[in-house]
Enzyme design. Structure first.
Site, PDB file in Angstrom:
ATOM      1  N   CYS A  53      12.574  -8.510  14.352  1.00  0.00           N
ATOM      2  CA  CYS A  53      11.239  -8.330  14.928  1.00  0.00           C
ATOM      3  C   CYS A  53      11.055  -9.258  16.119  1.00  0.00           C
ATOM      4  CB  CYS A  53      10.182  -8.652  13.868  1.00  0.00           C
ATOM      5  SG  CYS A  53       8.498  -8.504  14.471  1.00  0.00           S
ATOM      6  N   CYS A  59       5.214 -15.547  15.127  1.00  0.00           N
ATOM      7  CA  CYS A  59       4.382 -15.098  13.994  1.00  0.00           C
ATOM      8  C   CYS A  59       4.771 -15.836  12.721  1.00  0.00           C
ATOM      9  CB  CYS A  59       4.577 -13.597  13.800  1.00  0.00           C
ATOM     10  SG  CYS A  59       3.718 -12.937  12.362  1.00  0.00           S
ATOM     11  N   CYS A 136       5.229  -5.178  14.679  1.00  0.00           N
ATOM     12  CA  CYS A 136       5.557  -5.757  13.373  1.00  0.00           C
ATOM     13  C   CYS A 136       6.539  -4.851  12.616  1.00  0.00           C
ATOM     14  CB  CYS A 136       4.263  -5.927  12.575  1.00  0.00           C
ATOM     15  SG  CYS A 136       4.539  -6.468  10.888  1.00  0.00           S
ATOM     16  N   GLN A 236       0.784  -2.534  -5.747  1.00  0.00           N
ATOM     17  CA  GLN A 236       2.128  -3.056  -5.479  1.00  0.00           C
ATOM     18  C   GLN A 236       2.350  -2.993  -3.969  1.00  0.00           C
ATOM     19  OE1 GLN A 236       3.809  -4.599  -7.691  1.00  0.00           O
ATOM     20  NE2 GLN A 236       2.786  -3.940  -9.577  1.00  0.00           N
ATOM     21  N   PHE A 263      -3.019  -6.083 -18.150  1.00  0.00           N
ATOM     22  CA  PHE A 263      -3.190  -6.366 -16.716  1.00  0.00           C
ATOM     23  C   PHE A 263      -2.862  -5.067 -15.953  1.00  0.00           C
ATOM     24  CE2 PHE A 263      -1.929 -10.286 -18.840  1.00  0.00           C
ATOM     25  CZ  PHE A 263      -2.879 -11.196 -18.422  1.00  0.00           C
ATOM     26  N   GLU A 283      -7.630  -4.642 -18.542  1.00  0.00           N
ATOM     27  CA  GLU A 283      -7.652  -5.281 -17.222  1.00  0.00           C
ATOM     28  C   GLU A 283      -8.973  -6.051 -17.090  1.00  0.00           C
ATOM     29  OE1 GLU A 283      -6.125  -5.437 -13.973  1.00  0.00           O
ATOM     30  OE2 GLU A 283      -8.072  -6.233 -13.396  1.00  0.00           O
ATOM     31  N   CYS A 357       5.502 -11.679 -10.666  1.00  0.00           N
ATOM     32  CA  CYS A 357       5.722 -12.085  -9.277  1.00  0.00           C
ATOM     33  C   CYS A 357       5.891 -13.598  -9.190  1.00  0.00           C
ATOM     34  CB  CYS A 357       4.564 -11.612  -8.396  1.00  0.00           C
ATOM     35  SG  CYS A 357       2.982 -12.265  -8.936  1.00  0.00           S
TER      36      CYS A 357
END
Ligand SMILES: C[S@@+](CC[C@H](N)C(=O)[O-])C[C@H]1O[C@@H](n2cnc3c(N)ncnc32)[C@H](O)[C@@H]1O
Length: 400
Positions: A53, A59, A136, A236, A263, A283, A357
């Site tokens: 990029c 950036c 980008c 996601q 969740f 949730e 994550c």
């Protein structure tokens, strides 16, 4: 001159002086840091590449474009390996899946007014400077195409000196935009914003908590069922990541006829799995549960899905509530699911598909399950956060 010895989990290079942490370097590289802090690579690594990029230098949106894909994949996998080893866990790793360039379908950008009008972009590394990123390589082409609309929005929505946050999500019939600003939404501004949304083909425009206009419902497709998520709701990061995680969750739970999805968000896993199993989705955000429920009611050929809004940190499902289910899917936020994992560990549930994550909380929660008699036969790293230090994993836990 310094030699880079290794990378931290955030991608910073640990230098041979034992104290410097340097950005955008690779292990084995010899570098020189000038008095003014300028970094010069003297001996580059064979894993170094020219960043794909053109904005990478300025950036701060990406951190790892200077490394080859195989290097980044191995580095990310090693972060998981180490987190698990620290807990005495050594599962087999399936090959990593990396989302392609230009596939991030949701982004939080910043906007500010300029003398000429407005600019939209990401901040530079560790500073408040905003950089425009028209080329980008991370975002989908549709998100990039929305920059003109976001600039026009910034010109209207931003006060002269401040900055606004723009959360933009790709949706089938135009970008779904959430503006976060301290400026008041006046009746006049509301009219102007609605006209702007129309002009640029936004599907929905929301101002802080207030919907300004929905031109087309910003539908997300979860396995053939349409859901309109609340503004700014979790999704996601890439379609590719979502499909890869879902394929793994589907494989892990394929024998279960009753599944609990903990969740559950807006139903990323619930609704596709409901094509063949009954589900109970839990949730913390009521608006997400309502969106999921509406999607299910309007969906076709789905088994029964029930929803429950519940804080799973404070009030995890207890073992007796879990006894109705053959399998659990659990995909907590970064903090992990310590309390819920404890009750799962003490329940009769035979199969758990865990998505995470955060390597550290994942390893902690995995250890609790393994200590309670679960096996973790494999794990898969899903890199839907290309060129960033973030990483996602999915793994099965089955009672021995
Ligand atoms: C990583 S997201 C996963 C969402 C969903 N599984 C998906 O794939 O789209 C974590 C979800 O946990 C929810 N959450 C966060 N804290 C929670 C809590 N204390 N109790 C229940 N849900 C919570 C968030 O609202 C979010 O939807």
């Amino acid at each position: 001159m310094l030699t880079i010895e290794s990378l931290t989990h955030l991608g910073m290079g640990r230098a041979s002086d034992g104290q410097s942490l340097l950005p955008r370097v690779l292990p084995g590289e010899e570098v020189d840091v000038a008095q003014d802090g300028t970094l010069r690579i003297i001996t580059p690594s064979t894993d170094r590449v020219a960043a794909p990029c053109r904005h990478y230098k300025s950036c701060g949106g990406c951190a790892m474009q200077h490394a080859t894909d195989p290097f980044v994949a191995q580095w990310k996998q090693d972060i998981i390996v180490k987190a698990l080893q620290a807990r005495g866990l050594t599962p087999e790793f399936r090959p990593i899946e990396t989302s392609p360039a230009q596939s991030r379908r949701r982004a939080k950008l910043s906007g500010r007014r300029t003398k000429k009008g407005a600019m939209v972009g990401f901040h530079t590394r560790a500073s408040d400077t905003l950089v425009e990123v028209p080329d980008c390589q991370l975002l989908t082409p549709n998100l990039r195409d929305s920059f003109a609309a976001l600039e026009a929005l910034t010109a209207l929505a931003c006060s002269r000196k401040g900055e606004i946050d723009l959360t933009v999500t790709e949706a089938a019939l135009g970008p779904d935009v959430l503006v976060t600003t301290d400026k008041d939404l006046t009746p006049q501004l509301r009219v102007e914003l609605a006209a702007l949304a129309n002009q640029f083909g936004l599907s929905r425009l929301v101002w802080n908590d207030e919907p300004v206009v929905t031109i087309n419902p910003p539908v997300q497709d979860f396995g053939g069922t349409g859901v309109v998520p609340p503004p700014g709701a979790f999704l996601q990061a890439t379609k590719h990541g979502e499909h890869t995680l879902l394929a793994a969750v589907d494989e892990i739970t394929h024998k279960a006829s009753r599944i609990i999805d903990l969740f559950a968000g807006c139903g990323t896993f619930t609704l596709p799995l409901a094509k063949r199993s009954e589900l109970h989705a839990v949730e913390g955000e009521a608006a997400m549960m309502e969106a999921l429920d509406r999607g299910w009611r309007e969906g076709h050929q789905l088994r029964r899905v029930t929803t429950e809004t519940r804080d799973l940190f404070r009030r995890p499902l207890e073992a007796d509530e879990l006894r109705h289910f053959d399998a659990a899917v659990i995909d907590p936020p970064r903090a992990g699911a310590e309390a819920q994992i404890e009750t799962l560990a003490g329940s009769d549930i035979k199969t758990i598909a865990m998505v995470s994550c955060n390597p550290v909380t994942f390893a902690r929660d995995a250890k609790t399950l393994v200590d309670a008699g679960f096996a973790m036969p494999w794990i898969q790293v899903v890199d839907q956060f290309r060129w960033s230090p973030h990483v996602e994993v999915v793994a099965p836990f089955t009672r021995k």
